[in-house]
Scaffold this motif. Structure first.
Motif, PDB file in Angstrom:
ATOM      1  N   GLU A 193       0.846  -1.187   0.000  1.00 31.30           N
ATOM      2  CA  GLU A 193       0.000   0.000   0.000  1.00 31.30           C
ATOM      3  C   GLU A 193       0.881   1.236   0.000  1.00 31.30           C
ATOM      4  O   GLU A 193       1.927   1.267   0.645  1.00 31.30           O
ATOM      5  CB  GLU A 193      -0.915   0.012   1.229  1.00 31.30           C
ATOM      6  CG  GLU A 193      -1.948  -1.095   1.232  1.00 31.30           C
ATOM      7  CD  GLU A 193      -2.899  -1.006   2.416  1.00 31.30           C
ATOM      8  OE1 GLU A 193      -2.979   0.087   3.019  1.00 31.30           O
ATOM      9  OE2 GLU A 193      -3.543  -2.016   2.738  1.00 31.30           O
ATOM     10  N   HIS A 238     -11.686   3.762  -7.424  1.00 34.20           N
ATOM     11  CA  HIS A 238     -11.743   2.821  -8.540  1.00 34.20           C
ATOM     12  C   HIS A 238     -10.876   1.584  -8.299  1.00 34.20           C
ATOM     13  O   HIS A 238      -9.983   1.580  -7.448  1.00 34.20           O
ATOM     14  CB  HIS A 238     -11.274   3.499  -9.835  1.00 34.20           C
ATOM     15  CG  HIS A 238     -12.047   4.727 -10.199  1.00 34.20           C
ATOM     16  ND1 HIS A 238     -13.362   4.698 -10.597  1.00 34.20           N
ATOM     17  CD2 HIS A 238     -11.683   6.041 -10.219  1.00 34.20           C
ATOM     18  CE1 HIS A 238     -13.784   5.924 -10.847  1.00 34.20           C
ATOM     19  NE2 HIS A 238     -12.784   6.760 -10.622  1.00 34.20           N
ATOM     20  N   HIS A 239     -11.177   0.553  -9.103  1.00 36.63           N
ATOM     21  CA  HIS A 239     -10.326  -0.627  -9.230  1.00 36.63           C
ATOM     22  C   HIS A 239      -9.819  -0.652 -10.668  1.00 36.63           C
ATOM     23  O   HIS A 239     -10.589  -0.417 -11.614  1.00 36.63           O
ATOM     24  CB  HIS A 239     -11.113  -1.920  -8.973  1.00 36.63           C
ATOM     25  CG  HIS A 239     -11.763  -1.978  -7.630  1.00 36.63           C
ATOM     26  ND1 HIS A 239     -11.306  -2.785  -6.616  1.00 36.63           N
ATOM     27  CD2 HIS A 239     -12.852  -1.332  -7.125  1.00 36.63           C
ATOM     28  CE1 HIS A 239     -12.080  -2.639  -5.555  1.00 36.63           C
ATOM     29  NE2 HIS A 239     -13.036  -1.763  -5.843  1.00 36.63           N
ATOM     30  N   TYR A 240      -8.540  -0.963 -10.835  1.00 35.53           N
ATOM     31  CA  TYR A 240      -7.963  -1.080 -12.174  1.00 35.53           C
ATOM     32  C   TYR A 240      -7.307  -2.449 -12.310  1.00 35.53           C
ATOM     33  O   TYR A 240      -6.662  -2.936 -11.367  1.00 35.53           O
ATOM     34  CB  TYR A 240      -6.908  -0.002 -12.420  1.00 35.53           C
ATOM     35  CG  TYR A 240      -7.425   1.415 -12.301  1.00 35.53           C
ATOM     36  CD1 TYR A 240      -8.077   2.029 -13.364  1.00 35.53           C
ATOM     37  CD2 TYR A 240      -7.254   2.141 -11.120  1.00 35.53           C
ATOM     38  CE1 TYR A 240      -8.548   3.334 -13.258  1.00 35.53           C
ATOM     39  CE2 TYR A 240      -7.722   3.439 -11.004  1.00 35.53           C
ATOM     40  CZ  TYR A 240      -8.372   4.029 -12.073  1.00 35.53           C
ATOM     41  OH  TYR A 240      -8.839   5.311 -11.962  1.00 35.53           O
ATOM     42  N   LYS A 275      -6.033  -0.679  -6.586  1.00 36.66           N
ATOM     43  CA  LYS A 275      -7.274  -0.281  -5.933  1.00 36.66           C
ATOM     44  C   LYS A 275      -7.066   1.074  -5.271  1.00 36.66           C
ATOM     45  O   LYS A 275      -6.161   1.250  -4.457  1.00 36.66           O
ATOM     46  CB  LYS A 275      -7.692  -1.309  -4.879  1.00 36.66           C
ATOM     47  CG  LYS A 275      -8.982  -0.939  -4.144  1.00 36.66           C
ATOM     48  CD  LYS A 275      -9.321  -1.965  -3.078  1.00 36.66           C
ATOM     49  CE  LYS A 275     -10.590  -1.573  -2.329  1.00 36.66           C
ATOM     50  NZ  LYS A 275     -10.914  -2.551  -1.250  1.00 36.66           N
ATOM     51  N   THR A 276      -7.916   2.035  -5.626  1.00 39.76           N
ATOM     52  CA  THR A 276      -7.870   3.359  -5.018  1.00 39.76           C
ATOM     53  C   THR A 276      -9.165   3.594  -4.247  1.00 39.76           C
ATOM     54  O   THR A 276     -10.039   2.725  -4.201  1.00 39.76           O
ATOM     55  CB  THR A 276      -7.697   4.445  -6.091  1.00 39.76           C
ATOM     56  OG1 THR A 276      -8.922   4.579  -6.834  1.00 39.76           O
ATOM     57  CG2 THR A 276      -6.560   4.094  -7.042  1.00 39.76           C
ATOM     58  N   TRP A 317     -16.908  -4.666 -14.442  1.00 44.55           N
ATOM     59  CA  TRP A 317     -15.682  -4.222 -15.098  1.00 44.55           C
ATOM     60  C   TRP A 317     -16.011  -3.669 -16.472  1.00 44.55           C
ATOM     61  O   TRP A 317     -16.874  -4.191 -17.175  1.00 44.55           O
ATOM     62  CB  TRP A 317     -14.697  -5.383 -15.244  1.00 44.55           C
ATOM     63  CG  TRP A 317     -14.076  -5.825 -13.939  1.00 44.55           C
ATOM     64  CD1 TRP A 317     -14.459  -6.866 -13.175  1.00 44.55           C
ATOM     65  CD2 TRP A 317     -12.963  -5.219 -13.287  1.00 44.55           C
ATOM     66  NE1 TRP A 317     -13.662  -6.971 -12.060  1.00 44.55           N
ATOM     67  CE2 TRP A 317     -12.718  -5.962 -12.103  1.00 44.55           C
ATOM     68  CE3 TRP A 317     -12.143  -4.128 -13.562  1.00 44.55           C
ATOM     69  CZ2 TRP A 317     -11.705  -5.657 -11.216  1.00 44.55           C
ATOM     70  CZ3 TRP A 317     -11.121  -3.822 -12.674  1.00 44.55           C
ATOM     71  CH2 TRP A 317     -10.910  -4.569 -11.518  1.00 44.55           C
ATOM     72  N   ALA A 325      -3.562   4.054  -2.064  1.00 47.08           N
ATOM     73  CA  ALA A 325      -3.714   3.027  -3.099  1.00 47.08           C
ATOM     74  C   ALA A 325      -3.103   1.694  -2.665  1.00 47.08           C
ATOM     75  O   ALA A 325      -2.139   1.652  -1.894  1.00 47.08           O
ATOM     76  CB  ALA A 325      -3.061   3.490  -4.398  1.00 47.08           C
ATOM     77  N   TYR A 326      -3.705   0.611  -3.180  1.00 47.23           N
ATOM     78  CA  TYR A 326      -3.182  -0.742  -2.981  1.00 47.23           C
ATOM     79  C   TYR A 326      -2.726  -1.266  -4.341  1.00 47.23           C
ATOM     80  O   TYR A 326      -3.439  -1.143  -5.344  1.00 47.23           O
ATOM     81  CB  TYR A 326      -4.269  -1.650  -2.408  1.00 47.23           C
ATOM     82  CG  TYR A 326      -3.917  -3.123  -2.423  1.00 47.23           C
ATOM     83  CD1 TYR A 326      -3.038  -3.658  -1.485  1.00 47.23           C
ATOM     84  CD2 TYR A 326      -4.466  -3.973  -3.386  1.00 47.23           C
ATOM     85  CE1 TYR A 326      -2.712  -5.013  -1.501  1.00 47.23           C
ATOM     86  CE2 TYR A 326      -4.149  -5.327  -3.401  1.00 47.23           C
ATOM     87  CZ  TYR A 326      -3.270  -5.841  -2.460  1.00 47.23           C
ATOM     88  OH  TYR A 326      -2.943  -7.178  -2.484  1.00 47.23           O
ATOM     89  N   SER A 378     -15.949   0.852 -10.591  1.00 49.05           N
ATOM     90  CA  SER A 378     -16.145   1.662  -9.395  1.00 49.05           C
ATOM     91  C   SER A 378     -17.020   0.886  -8.430  1.00 49.05           C
ATOM     92  O   SER A 378     -18.116   0.433  -8.799  1.00 49.05           O
ATOM     93  CB  SER A 378     -16.812   2.996  -9.742  1.00 49.05           C
ATOM     94  OG  SER A 378     -16.027   3.732 -10.653  1.00 49.05           O
ATOM     95  N   TYR A 427      -2.918  -5.167 -10.455  1.00 50.10           N
ATOM     96  CA  TYR A 427      -4.198  -4.737  -9.896  1.00 50.10           C
ATOM     97  C   TYR A 427      -3.939  -3.517  -9.023  1.00 50.10           C
ATOM     98  O   TYR A 427      -3.022  -3.510  -8.189  1.00 50.10           O
ATOM     99  CB  TYR A 427      -4.820  -5.859  -9.071  1.00 50.10           C
ATOM    100  CG  TYR A 427      -6.023  -5.439  -8.256  1.00 50.10           C
ATOM    101  CD1 TYR A 427      -7.217  -5.086  -8.867  1.00 50.10           C
ATOM    102  CD2 TYR A 427      -5.956  -5.395  -6.865  1.00 50.10           C
ATOM    103  CE1 TYR A 427      -8.321  -4.700  -8.119  1.00 50.10           C
ATOM    104  CE2 TYR A 427      -7.049  -5.015  -6.106  1.00 50.10           C
ATOM    105  CZ  TYR A 427      -8.230  -4.661  -6.739  1.00 50.10           C
ATOM    106  OH  TYR A 427      -9.322  -4.276  -5.993  1.00 50.10           O
TER     107      TYR A 427
END
Length: 464
Positions: free
Chosen positions: A254, A285-287, A281-282, A308, A258-259, A303, A279
């Motif tokens: 982390e 959002h997830h990316y 994660k904020t 997705w 963000a992760y 989101s 990957y």
């Protein structure tokens, strides 16, 4: 020196002593031959010498200087620390330098010192009811400083140690203070002379050096990532970085809000092929970014609990910021983590002298090096609850912080930090270059000490 002082018997000033001063409780132990140099209002002086044998000013018997207001002085000092004239200031005290010992110095307001604040020996105490601000604090471990407000010290020097702590970085004290204040010694220890410091101040000289160069942090000669493009090359470099260990097919961490999780190509538990992926994660959002079999890059986002979806030009802007953060973090890992080798730590922990210590690092587990302490958990173990504790080296710094160097994988030595007055260790932010620099400087000093302590040859404690 101002001629507006009144020289009053101590009993006549008793009602003015602030409650928190020593004098408010014990003034009756003195007779009226003991005088107070009393000044009403704010005062500015070029210097103030608090030694007994320097009549203040041209007046025998003064044991207290009482400023009922604020005091501004270039240099405040005394040579004799086994007893000296006390100072009480009911307002603020501002000075260029202060070097005192052997008396109580009481400041009802704020204390501000432009250069050096030094207290010596155990017969003195400085009490500040407000804030304490000084560029350099020099102390011998016995003099007491008490401040009820906030303390701001740029650089702290303990004269029993070879290192100062300047902006949280260890710095050789000989790069902070001029050579004059150190005595010649054939020993490895550095001998500080309080009396020489006072002499330097009496002469109107500065005892400080410009230590800005000593605070310079190392710069990478070659960056691991030279571009911030989301492409096959950078995804593969992520999966091959030092953070990717043999123990598991991914690394994660982390950073700020963000992760991040980077996964290399591998066969999953279900027997299916897993392609390299990232990957992120904020808070919003997830990316998900992965490398296809045809070497193309695919990107998805969502989101919350939504489905997705493909990333468009607008939604790619915040992703670009987090992608850059990820690459910057891994660049930092590649810069710092290789510098403390797993083999070096293993050799130290396996040395017979270390093996004689408590194996779990709970008692009889280390050595003092000036005001630094080195502790060892020389072997890994599992407690009765099944929790695994890895072997590690702990360094307690002069300011009460801890750095931990842990053998929890075969690729690199993990590092953690515990701030002063905290009881839980923390992950070190890859974006905090100062923290990583400090962890390396302290470990270098530890290696020098341990090489002398246990006479390990160069192959065991070698320079990383």
């Amino acid at each position: 020196m101002s001629n507006d002082f009144q020289f009053l018997p101590i009993s006549q000033v008793a009602g003015k002593f602030p409650e928190n001063t020593w004098w408010s409780k014990f003034y009756k132990d003195f007779n009226d031959e003991n005088l107070v140099a009393y000044y009403e209002g704010d005062l500015t002086l070029p210097f103030l010498n608090l030694d007994w044998d320097m009549p203040f000013p041209q007046q025998e018997g003064v044991i207290i200087v009482f400023i009922n207001g604020s005091l501004t002085v270039d240099n405040l000092y005394n040579q004799e620390t086994d007893g000296a004239i006390a100072l009480i200031v009911t307002g603020n005290l501002s000075a260029k330098n202060i070097a005192v010992g052997g008396q109580e110095v009481y400041v009802a307001g704020d204390l501000s010192v432009e250069e050096i604040l030094c207290g010596s020996y155990n017969h003195g105490e400085m009490i500040v009811e407000g804030n304490l601000n000084a560029k350099v604090l020099v102390q011998d471990g016995e003099y007491r400083f008490k401040a009820d407000g906030e303390q701001s010290i740029v650089c702290a020097v303990n004269v029993w140690d070879t290192d100062a702590v300047c902006q949280e970085l260890p710095v050789d004290i000989r790069k902070v203070l001029i050579e004059d204040v150190f005595l010649d010694s054939e020993e490895e220890e550095i001998d500080f002379s309080f009396h020489t410091l006072v002499t330097v101040l009496e002469e109107g000289r500065s005892a400080l050096l410009d230590w800005s160069e000593a605070l310079q942090r190392k710069k990478a000669e070659h960056l691991y990532f030279t571009s911030n493009t989301i492409n096959e090359e950078n995804i593969l470099k992520l999966t091959r970085s030092i953070l990717m260990t043999d123990e598991q097919p991914y690394f994660d961490f982390e950073e700020h809000d963000a992760y991040f999780k980077v996964q290399r190509e591998h066969i999953g538990d279900d027997g299916e092929q897993r392609n390299p992926s990232v990957y992120i994660k904020t808070a919003q959002h997830h990316y998900f970014i992965w490398l296809d079999d045809d070497h193309s890059v695919s990107l998805l986002m969502k989101s919350g609990d939504s489905e997705w979806e493909d990333i468009d030009e607008e939604s790619s802007k915040p992703l670009a910021e987090y992608w850059l953060m990820l690459l910057t973090c891994v660049n930092a890992a590649e810069l710092y983590l290789p510098n403390i080798e797993v083999k070096v730590v293993q050799d130290i922990l396996q040395h017979p002298v270390i093996q004689e210590l408590d194996p779990y690092g709970e008692e009889n587990d280390g050595f003092w090096d000036g005001s630094k302490y080195y502790g060892f958990r020389r072997q890994a173990y599992t407690d009765e609850d099944g929790y695994c504790f890895a072997a590690r080296i702990d360094i307690e710094t002069p300011d009460g912080a801890f750095y931990f160097y842990t053998l929890d994988n075969n690729s690199y030595v993990s590092r953690h930090y515990q701030p002063p007055n905290h009881h839980v260790r923390q992950d070190m932010s890859f974006l905090d270059a100062k923290r990583w620099e400090a962890s390396e400087r302290y470990f270098d000093r530890f290696k020098d000490f341990i090489a002398r302590k246990i006479s390990v040859d160069g192959s065991s404690v070698r320079k990383s």
